[in-house]
Design an enzyme around this catalytic site. Structure first.
Site, PDB file in Angstrom:
ATOM      1  N   CYS A  15      -4.140   0.575  -2.479  1.00 26.17           N
ATOM      2  CA  CYS A  15      -3.964  -0.679  -1.750  1.00 26.17           C
ATOM      3  C   CYS A  15      -2.844  -1.523  -2.371  1.00 26.17           C
ATOM      4  CB  CYS A  15      -5.246  -1.516  -1.812  1.00 26.17           C
ATOM      5  SG  CYS A  15      -6.608  -0.861  -0.846  1.00 26.17           S
ATOM      6  N   ASN A  47       0.844  -1.197   0.000  1.00 28.48           N
ATOM      7  CA  ASN A  47       0.000   0.000   0.000  1.00 28.48           C
ATOM      8  C   ASN A  47       0.878   1.244   0.000  1.00 28.48           C
ATOM      9  OD1 ASN A  47       0.624  -0.774   2.690  1.00 28.48           O
ATOM     10  ND2 ASN A  47      -1.134   0.302   3.534  1.00 28.48           N
ATOM     11  N   ASN A  91      -0.979   8.632   1.010  1.00 24.38           N
ATOM     12  CA  ASN A  91      -0.729  10.009   0.597  1.00 24.38           C
ATOM     13  C   ASN A  91      -1.314  10.960   1.628  1.00 24.38           C
ATOM     14  OD1 ASN A  91      -1.547  12.606  -1.059  1.00 24.38           O
ATOM     15  ND2 ASN A  91      -0.035  11.525  -2.265  1.00 24.38           N
ATOM     16  N   ALA A  92      -0.669  12.098   1.829  1.00 24.37           N
ATOM     17  CA  ALA A  92      -1.128  13.090   2.800  1.00 24.37           C
ATOM     18  C   ALA A  92      -2.553  13.553   2.493  1.00 24.37           C
ATOM     19  CB  ALA A  92      -0.184  14.284   2.817  1.00 24.37           C
ATOM     20  N   GLU A 143      -2.931  -4.667  -3.167  1.00 26.67           N
ATOM     21  CA  GLU A 143      -3.413  -5.566  -4.230  1.00 26.67           C
ATOM     22  C   GLU A 143      -3.483  -4.844  -5.574  1.00 26.67           C
ATOM     23  OE1 GLU A 143      -4.621  -4.932  -1.258  1.00 26.67           O
ATOM     24  OE2 GLU A 143      -6.024  -6.469  -0.565  1.00 26.67           O
TER      25      GLU A 143
HETATM   26  N1  THU Z   1      -5.223  -1.714   2.504  1.00 23.38           N
HETATM   27  C1  THU Z   1      -4.626  -2.503   1.556  1.00 23.38           C
HETATM   28  O1  THU Z   1      -3.569  -2.176   1.019  1.00 23.38           O
HETATM   29  N2  THU Z   1      -5.241  -3.669   1.220  1.00 23.38           N
HETATM   30  C2  THU Z   1      -6.339  -4.167   1.848  1.00 23.38           C
HETATM   31  O2  THU Z   1      -6.794  -5.237   1.508  1.00 23.38           O
HETATM   32  C3  THU Z   1      -6.972  -3.414   2.926  1.00 23.38           C
HETATM   33  C4  THU Z   1      -6.478  -2.032   3.146  1.00 23.38           C
HETATM   34  C5  THU Z   1      -4.532  -0.483   2.892  1.00 23.38           C
HETATM   35  C6  THU Z   1      -5.202   0.808   2.515  1.00 23.38           C
HETATM   36  C7  THU Z   1      -4.622   1.757   3.537  1.00 23.38           C
HETATM   37  O3  THU Z   1      -3.349   2.197   3.090  1.00 23.38           O
HETATM   38  C8  THU Z   1      -4.418   0.902   4.777  1.00 23.38           C
HETATM   39  O4  THU Z   1      -4.419  -0.442   4.314  1.00 23.38           O
HETATM   40  C9  THU Z   1      -5.497   1.077   5.832  1.00 23.38           C
HETATM   41  O5  THU Z   1      -6.748   0.912   5.319  1.00 23.38           O
END
Ligand code: THU
Length: 142
Positions: free
Chosen positions: A58, A47, A50-51, A60
């Protein structure tokens, strides 16, 4: 793809490694993903926050967009590892709804495997159809 436990573990380990590169100063929640192509290549993602919050991405989708932008369209599965930054995750990190929809765009819902570790030796496995029932695939659009 011929799946076995060793292949699932290899993908889970790659996701845990990618998680170390998460940029998550705002949520303090680090996620790593490892996406396996049908040809056996792995694309990782983390992930990236960003500010301004909404531009964040995410793990994925980072992995999918890296792969698709390199010309890949055939995917076998993805492993996702997430939890509080600096701690070993002890619970699964299921993909958010937006990431499930991105999977739906490129993957066969019946065969695409979503591997969710809850520790280094323990994981759950789901198909995309299980995590996104009746997913919208664009059928019937003009
Ligand atoms: N996030 C992911 O990268 N993948 C997920 O499946 C769930 C959430 C990230 C988004 C954000 O940067 C942090 O986790 C908190 O939500």
């Amino acid at each position: 793809m011929n799946w076995d436990r060793a292949k699932e573990k290899m993908l889970a380990d790659a996701a845990a490694e990618a998680r170390k590169r998460a940029y998550a100063p705002y949520s303090g929640f680090s996620v790593g993903a490892a996406l396996l192509t049908e040809q056996g290549k792995i694309y990782t993602g983390c992930n990236v926050e960003n500010a301004a919050f909404t531009p964040g991405c995410c793990a994925e989708r980072t992995a999918f967009f890296k792969a698709v932008s390199e010309g890949e369209h055939d995917f076998a599965g993805i492993a996702i590892v997430g939890g509080k930054t600096g701690e070993e995750p002890s619970a699964i990190c299921p993909p958010c709804g937006v990431c499930r929809q991105v999977m739906q765009e490129f993957c066969d819902p019946q065969t695409f495997r979503i591997i969710l570790p809850s520790g280094s030796e323990k994981w759950e496995v789901y198909t995309l159809a299980e995590l996104l029932p009746l997913g919208f695939g664009g059928q019937g659009k003009i």
